[in-house]
Design a protein around this motif. Structure first.
Motif: not given
Length: 268
Positions: A140-162
């Motif tokens: 996944a990605s650390g951004i799935a745990l704490v979502a940073a701005p400008f990564y909304s889709t990437y954070a969403g899909v990586k959180a979904g994977l988690a």
């Protein structure tokens, strides 16, 4: 899990974290198949990996497509004779404001980062069950745990994977297939080469080999998750839970600089 003799498929294994994991697994005595989209990168990866053993093969295929996933799994089963470890590592990213992100870029992230690992895991489950001592590792990605701005889709899909990992782990408990999730932070990989954000913006990069070593340790220990980033990451996770408004403000203070640093970050 002891990796010696284990049969491993790693998607996105031609560079970065996937290549480092393949390298580390070969050192542990595993038999490995890697996949990737570019034949030239795979050839270079094989040259490197074969320094640690001959039990490695590669296939050029796009796991973001049905045909690519089918070819990848069939090739791995032909070369390995079965499957004990599936590492869903292939991924893509496009940073920037949501309204500046094209529909094709959004759909590409969804397909590669979320749909592909779900569908490949589904297809591989009969072979993993037959192993009776198997594991699915989702990167996944650390951004799935704490979502940073400008990564909304990437954070969403990586959180979904988690959450896919968490649910599937519970679904398969007691059935001989474990599921582990890895949350890398910023890592020195080709995927990060177009990202200009540095430590001053919270992007503390580490070598791919460090993520691989932690992943191997997690597999051997039967861990549920591997979170990179140390105390700084742990504090951000806690702040995001306990006082998200404070983290919102911290990001707001960095927003202009962060926007400029990541606006060209693309690896699809």
């Amino acid at each position: 899990m002891n990796l010696k003799g284990k049969r491993v498929l790693i998607t996105g294994g031609s560079s970065g974290i996937g290549l480092a994991i393949a390298d580390a697994m070969l050192v542990e005595g595993a038999k490995v198949v890697i996949s990737g989209r570019r034949s030239d990168a795979l050839d270079a990866a094989l040259d490197r990996l074969r320094r640690n053993g001959e039990s490695v093969a590669a296939i050029a295929a796009d796991v973001g497509t049905d045909e690519g996933r089918a070819r990848t799994l069939a090739f791995a089963l032909e070369k390995l004779g079965g499957l004990d470890v599936l590492v869903n590592n292939a991924g893509g990213v496009r940073a920037g404001r949501l309204e500046d992100t094209t529909e094709d870029e959004i759909r590409s992230m969804i397909e590669v980062d979320l749909v592909a690992p779900i569908m490949l895991t589904r297809a591989a489950l009969p072979e993993l069950r037959a192993s009776k001592d198997a594991i699915v590792v989702n990167i996944a990605s650390g951004i799935a745990l704490v979502a940073a701005p400008f990564y909304s889709t990437y954070a969403g899909v990586k959180a979904g994977l988690a959450k896919f990992s968490e649910s599937l782990r519970r679904e398969l408990k007691g059935e001989g297939v474990h599921v582990m999730t890895v949350y890398p932070g910023a890592t020195e990989t080709p995927m990060m080469s177009s990202n200009r954000a540095g430590p001053e913006l919270g992007f503390m990069r580490e070598p791919a080999e460090a993520v691989a070593a932690a992943t191997i340790a997690g597999i051997e220990e039967g861990a549920f998750e591997v979170i990179r980033g140390g105390d700084a990451r742990a504090k951000m996770i806690a702040l995001n839970r306990d006082d998200p408004a404070a983290l919102d403000q911290r990001f707001a203070d960095l927003k202009l600089a962060l926007s400029n640093a990541v606006r060209d970050h693309s690896a699809l």
